[in-house]
Scaffold this motif. Structure first.
Motif, PDB file in Angstrom:
ATOM      1  N   UNK A  86       0.745  -1.316   0.070  1.00 40.90           N
ATOM      2  CA  UNK A  86       0.048  -0.097   0.056  1.00 40.90           C
ATOM      3  C   UNK A  86       0.897   1.344  -0.081  1.00 40.90           C
ATOM      4  N   UNK A  87       0.197   2.348   0.046  1.00 37.24           N
ATOM      5  CA  UNK A  87       0.713   3.864  -0.092  1.00 37.24           C
ATOM      6  C   UNK A  87       0.976   4.475   1.350  1.00 37.24           C
ATOM      7  N   UNK A  88       1.343   5.510   1.569  1.00 35.57           N
ATOM      8  CA  UNK A  88       1.292   6.200   2.499  1.00 35.57           C
ATOM      9  C   UNK A  88      -0.055   6.501   3.344  1.00 35.57           C
ATOM     10  N   UNK A  89      -0.207   6.540   4.405  1.00 37.79           N
ATOM     11  CA  UNK A  89      -1.276   6.799   5.091  1.00 37.79           C
ATOM     12  C   UNK A  89      -2.519   5.757   5.111  1.00 37.79           C
ATOM     13  N   UNK A  90      -2.166   4.576   4.339  1.00 30.31           N
ATOM     14  CA  UNK A  90      -2.981   3.694   4.276  1.00 30.31           C
ATOM     15  C   UNK A  90      -2.305   2.376   4.984  1.00 30.31           C
ATOM     16  N   UNK A  91      -3.049   0.934   4.769  1.00 24.58           N
ATOM     17  CA  UNK A  91      -2.593  -0.132   5.141  1.00 24.58           C
ATOM     18  C   UNK A  91      -3.139  -1.154   3.949  1.00 24.58           C
ATOM     19  N   UNK A  92      -2.949  -2.663   4.470  1.00 22.98           N
ATOM     20  CA  UNK A  92      -3.374  -3.393   3.565  1.00 22.98           C
ATOM     21  C   UNK A  92      -5.066  -3.628   3.239  1.00 22.98           C
ATOM     22  N   UNK A  93      -5.679  -2.601   3.892  1.00 22.88           N
ATOM     23  CA  UNK A  93      -7.061  -2.391   3.542  1.00 22.88           C
ATOM     24  C   UNK A  93      -7.443  -1.771   2.199  1.00 22.88           C
ATOM     25  N   UNK A  94      -6.264  -1.070   1.881  1.00 24.93           N
ATOM     26  CA  UNK A  94      -6.217  -0.567   0.432  1.00 24.93           C
ATOM     27  C   UNK A  94      -6.774  -1.483  -0.940  1.00 24.93           C
ATOM     28  N   UNK A  95      -6.368  -2.752  -0.583  1.00 28.02           N
ATOM     29  CA  UNK A  95      -6.909  -3.684  -1.662  1.00 28.02           C
ATOM     30  C   UNK A  95      -7.893  -4.182  -1.352  1.00 28.02           C
ATOM     31  N   UNK A  96      -8.791  -4.090  -0.526  1.00 28.77           N
ATOM     32  CA  UNK A  96      -9.991  -4.791  -0.193  1.00 28.77           C
ATOM     33  C   UNK A  96     -11.123  -3.761   0.064  1.00 28.77           C
ATOM     34  N   UNK A  97     -11.154  -2.612  -0.351  1.00 35.95           N
ATOM     35  CA  UNK A  97     -12.336  -1.874  -0.050  1.00 35.95           C
ATOM     36  C   UNK A  97     -13.439  -1.766  -1.054  1.00 35.95           C
ATOM     37  N   UNK A  98     -13.306  -2.596  -2.165  1.00 35.75           N
ATOM     38  CA  UNK A  98     -14.474  -2.718  -3.126  1.00 35.75           C
ATOM     39  C   UNK A  98     -15.077  -4.104  -2.911  1.00 35.75           C
ATOM     40  N   UNK A  99     -15.986  -4.375  -3.791  1.00 39.62           N
ATOM     41  CA  UNK A  99     -16.423  -5.771  -3.728  1.00 39.62           C
ATOM     42  C   UNK A  99     -15.546  -6.789  -4.395  1.00 39.62           C
ATOM     43  N   UNK A 100     -15.708  -8.101  -4.033  1.00 38.30           N
ATOM     44  CA  UNK A 100     -14.826  -9.197  -4.460  1.00 38.30           C
ATOM     45  C   UNK A 100     -14.507  -8.757  -6.078  1.00 38.30           C
ATOM     46  N   UNK A 101     -15.562  -8.405  -6.827  1.00 35.72           N
ATOM     47  CA  UNK A 101     -15.342  -8.500  -8.177  1.00 35.72           C
ATOM     48  C   UNK A 101     -14.641  -7.167  -8.788  1.00 35.72           C
ATOM     49  N   UNK A 102     -14.222  -6.293  -7.768  1.00 36.05           N
ATOM     50  CA  UNK A 102     -13.497  -5.059  -8.037  1.00 36.05           C
ATOM     51  C   UNK A 102     -12.226  -4.941  -7.188  1.00 36.05           C
ATOM     52  N   UNK A 258     -16.235   5.104  -0.548  1.00 32.24           N
ATOM     53  CA  UNK A 258     -15.698   6.060   0.132  1.00 32.24           C
ATOM     54  C   UNK A 258     -15.853   6.184   1.678  1.00 32.24           C
ATOM     55  N   UNK A 259     -17.223   5.593   2.190  1.00 34.06           N
ATOM     56  CA  UNK A 259     -17.605   5.445   3.553  1.00 34.06           C
ATOM     57  C   UNK A 259     -16.925   4.080   4.113  1.00 34.06           C
ATOM     58  N   UNK A 260     -16.607   3.178   3.388  1.00 35.95           N
ATOM     59  CA  UNK A 260     -15.820   2.212   3.966  1.00 35.95           C
ATOM     60  C   UNK A 260     -14.269   2.483   4.191  1.00 35.95           C
ATOM     61  N   UNK A 261     -13.670   3.405   3.313  1.00 37.31           N
ATOM     62  CA  UNK A 261     -12.605   3.818   3.450  1.00 37.31           C
ATOM     63  C   UNK A 261     -12.382   4.754   4.662  1.00 37.31           C
ATOM     64  N   UNK A 262     -13.320   5.626   4.953  1.00 40.00           N
ATOM     65  CA  UNK A 262     -13.430   6.485   6.344  1.00 40.00           C
ATOM     66  C   UNK A 262     -13.550   5.759   7.378  1.00 40.00           C
ATOM     67  N   UNK A 263     -14.264   4.584   7.414  1.00 41.51           N
ATOM     68  CA  UNK A 263     -14.115   3.814   8.368  1.00 41.51           C
ATOM     69  C   UNK A 263     -12.920   3.074   9.048  1.00 41.51           C
ATOM     70  N   UNK A 264     -12.098   2.559   7.758  1.00 35.50           N
ATOM     71  CA  UNK A 264     -10.878   1.849   8.175  1.00 35.50           C
ATOM     72  C   UNK A 264      -9.737   2.724   8.026  1.00 35.50           C
ATOM     73  N   UNK A 265      -9.608   3.811   7.280  1.00 33.85           N
ATOM     74  CA  UNK A 265      -8.607   4.482   7.043  1.00 33.85           C
ATOM     75  C   UNK A 265      -8.558   6.107   7.446  1.00 33.85           C
TER      76      UNK A 265
END
Length: 383
Positions: A86-102, A258-265
């Motif tokens: 991942x990038x700065x100010x993020x973590x491994x959640x970066x790659x899991x924020x959308x649906x499994x298809x995305x 975006x809402x999921x991002x704001x929950x975890x990041x």
């Protein structure tokens, strides 16, 4: 008028705003009872997931996640390992924020890859040390130099030992910077099949993000660290500047993502790390951390050593994907990087340009699979 001549006191109103923004109430704060990334966001979708730990040479305990097979559970022979960083100010959640298809981690797993997710020091999964705690100032005494020297090798070595294979690497933003710096010093290239760099960052001369430019020019990182004694850079509160002020005008984010991002990041990093990134912008060069008058003591020379990207092995397969609306990985800076790679073997360098994508679209965009990931997986399969 030189910005260097500004007094600390003339900058205090801005400093105070930054101080309360990054230390105010609100935002997501992981509790001690948190179950981890696997249990929270991977297994609920029906994927197998394993949690790993690896300790760096300087004592940081890094958490990693592995998705060994796709959702259907069919192994189907040897699966090539891929490490996602991942990038700065993020973590491994970066790659899991959308649906499994995305989401890239799920997409890779469902397409036959053995997926490993890295988390650098200081983030939710990697906030332990053999002798320090995040409340210790010394815990945060690092910049991305230490990620190059310690975190990146530790994660690559773990994947290589567990899978007994060379691996593909995917980095986004800071994840590309630490890879490029590492490769320029000949590190780890013998353990990689290839590297895919999304929004590659090596130079920041043409960075257009308003917040980043203002912070870099006003030496906010140094002020936070030296004047206010803040070793940890912990962004809390609303992080909506992700969508334009920080990353560019992203085209393809949906509200639920975006809402999921704001929950975890976002995730914390060190103030020194932000200072180092600011130095890259201000100095127009890719160097180790600049300690000023202490450079001679640290490096044996008055200026910090340069990461010479033209030293990257010409035979290392590279995939670079970048966007026309990215305010951090600006197209002119990517062109500067490509000048360093001009002698790279032409059949080992794939360039993928997406006119309407900005920085976050590459990891959170709902169309990223069709626009970027399919092309990247085709590149992996050719290696």
């Amino acid at each position: 008028m030189a910005l260097h001549s500004f007094s600390y006191y003339s900058q205090l109103p801005f400093i105070i705003i930054i101080f309360f923004f990054f230390h105010g109430e609100g935002g997501f704060s992981p509790s001690p009872e948190e179950v981890g990334i696997c249990e929270a966001v991977v297994r609920p979708y029906g994927y197998k997931c394993q949690e790993f730990e690896v300790t760096t040479e300087d004592g940081y305990i890094l958490g990693m996640q592995r998705i060994p097979v796709g959702r259907n559970g069919v192994i189907g022979g040897a699966r090539q390992p891929v490490l996602l960083q991942h990038g700065v100010l993020m973590d491994g959640m970066t790659w899991l924020l959308n649906s499994p298809e995305q989401s890239l981690a799920f997409v890779l797993a469902d397409n036959g890859f053995d997926v490993w997710i890295g988390n650098i020091r200081g983030t939710r999964s990697s906030n332990r040390h053999v002798s320090l705690t995040p409340s210790d100032r010394a815990y945060w005494a690092w910049s991305w130099d230490e990620l190059v020297e310690n975190d990146f090798p530790a994660m690559v070595d773990l994947v290589a030992k567990q899978t007994k294979q060379k691996l593909h690497y995917v980095g986004h933003s800071l994840g590309t910077l630490i890879a490029l710096a590492s490769f320029s010093e000949g590190r780890l290239v013998d353990k990689l099949r290839s590297a895919a760099l999304l929004c590659p960052i090596a130079y920041l001369d043409h960075m257009k993000t308003k917040l980043g430019i203002l912070a870099a020019r006003l030496f906010v990182g140094e002020i936070l660290s030296n004047l206010l004694g803040l070793a940890e850079f912990n962004p809390k509160g609303d992080y909506l500047f992700l969508e334009c002020d920080f990353t560019g005008n992203n085209c393809c984010l949906n509200g639920s993502t975006v809402q999921l991002f704001l929950q975890y990041e976002p995730q914390p990093t060190s103030t020194k790390n932000m200072v180092h990134l600011a130095q890259t912008f201000r100095d127009g060069a890719l160097t180790k951390y600049n300690y000023g008058v202490n450079n001679i003591q640290r490096y044996g020379q008055s200026t910090p050593p340069v990461y010479n990207l033209s030293n990257i092995p010409n035979s290392l397969p590279l995939y670079l994907s970048y966007g026309g609306r990215d305010s951090l990985s600006d197209t002119e800076d990517v062109e500067h990087l490509l000048q360093d790679l001009k002698l790279h073997e032409t059949d080992q360098l794939v360039l993928h340009y997406v006119q309407n994508f900005a920085h976050a679209d590459f990891i959170m965009g709902v169309s990223a699979k069709q626009v970027v990931y399919d092309s990247m997986m085709a590149f992996f399969r050719q290696i």
